[in-house]
Design a protein around this motif. Structure first.
Motif, PDB file in Angstrom:
ATOM      1  N   ALA A 178       0.829  -1.208   0.000  1.00 44.64           N
ATOM      2  CA  ALA A 178       0.000   0.000   0.000  1.00 44.64           C
ATOM      3  C   ALA A 178       0.861   1.256   0.000  1.00 44.64           C
ATOM      4  O   ALA A 178       0.607   2.197  -0.767  1.00 44.64           O
ATOM      5  N   GLU A 179       1.879   1.301   0.855  1.00 42.69           N
ATOM      6  CA  GLU A 179       2.706   2.506   0.944  1.00 42.69           C
ATOM      7  C   GLU A 179       3.430   2.767  -0.369  1.00 42.69           C
ATOM      8  O   GLU A 179       3.520   3.908  -0.836  1.00 42.69           O
ATOM      9  N   GLU A 180       3.926   1.709  -1.008  1.00 43.01           N
ATOM     10  CA  GLU A 180       4.637   1.867  -2.293  1.00 43.01           C
ATOM     11  C   GLU A 180       3.692   2.357  -3.379  1.00 43.01           C
ATOM     12  O   GLU A 180       4.065   3.164  -4.230  1.00 43.01           O
ATOM     13  N   ARG A 181       2.453   1.851  -3.354  1.00 41.92           N
ATOM     14  CA  ARG A 181       1.481   2.297  -4.356  1.00 41.92           C
ATOM     15  C   ARG A 181       1.089   3.754  -4.124  1.00 41.92           C
ATOM     16  O   ARG A 181       1.019   4.556  -5.065  1.00 41.92           O
ATOM     17  N   HIS A 182       0.817   4.109  -2.853  1.00 42.04           N
ATOM     18  CA  HIS A 182       0.452   5.496  -2.548  1.00 42.04           C
ATOM     19  C   HIS A 182       1.562   6.459  -2.949  1.00 42.04           C
ATOM     20  O   HIS A 182       1.310   7.523  -3.520  1.00 42.04           O
ATOM     21  N   ARG A 183       2.796   6.076  -2.653  1.00 43.88           N
ATOM     22  CA  ARG A 183       3.927   6.962  -2.942  1.00 43.88           C
ATOM     23  C   ARG A 183       4.065   7.199  -4.448  1.00 43.88           C
ATOM     24  O   ARG A 183       4.307   8.336  -4.894  1.00 43.88           O
ATOM     25  N   TYR A 184       3.896   6.140  -5.229  1.00 44.70           N
ATOM     26  CA  TYR A 184       4.014   6.293  -6.677  1.00 44.70           C
ATOM     27  C   TYR A 184       2.871   7.124  -7.247  1.00 44.70           C
ATOM     28  O   TYR A 184       3.077   7.980  -8.124  1.00 44.70           O
ATOM     29  N   LEU A 185       1.649   6.915  -6.755  1.00 47.94           N
ATOM     30  CA  LEU A 185       0.508   7.678  -7.251  1.00 47.94           C
ATOM     31  C   LEU A 185       0.632   9.152  -6.882  1.00 47.94           C
ATOM     32  O   LEU A 185       0.247  10.031  -7.669  1.00 47.94           O
TER      33      LEU A 185
END
Length: 324
Positions: A21-28
């Motif tokens: 989740a954190e990696e996805r949020h950061r990229y978005l």
């Protein structure tokens, strides 16, 4: 949260509970800061959820194209769409690169040192952006591998060889891609000529195709988009009654915008179900069928929504103009 959808907070919590989740949020967030539209972010969000749910906990150690393609195949089998599989690769690869998890396939090339030298020159001396360096490295690497596969030597390369490369590969590229690839190869071959790695006239022989403003826009809306637009205009509001009649004349009867704007009441043959149009090339009236759906919408507009006026034109402003 960027990933929260119109479904509400429960969808947001589901997204937060999904893997990485954190990696996805950061990229978005990164994409949003670079100007990605909300629609684009929603597509990326959906794709990242699918990819993340199929990555192993050790994904940070490296993901290559074979692993990503396997996830894409699963997506295609689930949705029955090759386009969905392509989106997995197009969405997943930039995300994994952003995280530093992407692993390019190791290819031993006889031109590896020349390419690495050119990459350093682009980055350190010319100050190209990281995205340009990355894109041009891929483009030039593919070209150099093709040279090896076809037994072409960089030092004896001729303009005809570059032409052969574009002929062999151009079917896979759009005009914009051809232009970008031409720029990348011309820059590299000019650099190579200055250092005695190839002859000068090879770079000079490469020309970009002419690109036009907004040429990436689609030639026409998709059929599903047309149906959605027509459905949105199917209301009891006078303005949308008029708009629906106009849209049907354009989409179903194939009339041009100027012909719709200039259409007069006396050009409509209700009994015969035809339209009498004047086109300059023929210089005489032409008779076209008035499709029932368009005829119904047109009659509804004239009977219920068209302002009372002695003007012969069918389509009028919904409010009277000042001074008329």
């Amino acid at each position: 949260m960027i990933e929260r959808t119109d479904a509400g907070h429960s969808a947001g919590r589901y997204h937060d509970d999904a893997p990485f989740a954190e990696e996805r949020h950061r990229y978005l967030r990164h994409c949003a800061e670079r100007g990605a539209t909300p629609a684009s972010l929603r597509v990326k969000c959906s794709g990242l959820l699918w990819i993340a749910s199929r990555l192993s906990p050790a994904a940070s150690e490296g993901i290559d194209i074979k692993a990503l393609q396997q996830i894409a195949i699963e997506r295609q089998q689930a949705l029955g769409s090759a386009a969905a599989a392509q989106r997995v690769v197009h969405i997943g690869r930039p995300w994994l690169r952003f995280l530093g998890w992407w692993r390019e396939p190791t290819v031993v090339s006889r031109y590896r040192s020349q390419l690495e030298e050119y990459v350093r020159w682009m980055r350190d001396e010319r100050g190209f952006t990281p995205s340009t360096v990355e894109q041009w490295t891929r483009v030039i690497g593919r070209f150099l591998r093709w040279c090896e596969e076809t037994d072409r030597q960089l030092r004896s390369l001729q303009p005809e060889d570059v032409d052969a490369y574009f002929v062999a590969r151009a079917r896979q590229w759009s005009r914009v891609s051809v232009a970008n690839i031409a720029s990348a190869l011309r820059g590299f071959l000019r650099y190579a000529a200055e250092r005695g790695m190839c002859i000068e006239r090879v770079a000079a022989s490469i020309s970009r195709p002419q690109l036009y403003q907004q040429e990436r826009l689609p030639y026409a809306p998709d059929g599903s988009d047309v149906q959605r637009i027509l459905a949105d205009a199917e209301t009891d509001k006078p303005r949308e009654i008029r708009d629906r009649a106009i849209l049907l004349l354009l989409a179903v009867c194939g009339m041009r915008s100027g012909e719709v704007a200039a259409l007069r009441l006396d050009q409509i043959d209700w009994a015969g179900g035809t339209l009498r149009l004047f086109r300059l090339k023929r210089r005489q009236p032409q008779i076209y069928p008035l499709v029932p759906s368009a005829a119904e919408a047109l009659a509804r507009y004239i009977d219920t929504a068209r302002p009372l006026s002695a003007d012969p034109q069918v389509f009028l402003c919904m409010q009277a103009l000042v001074g008329r």
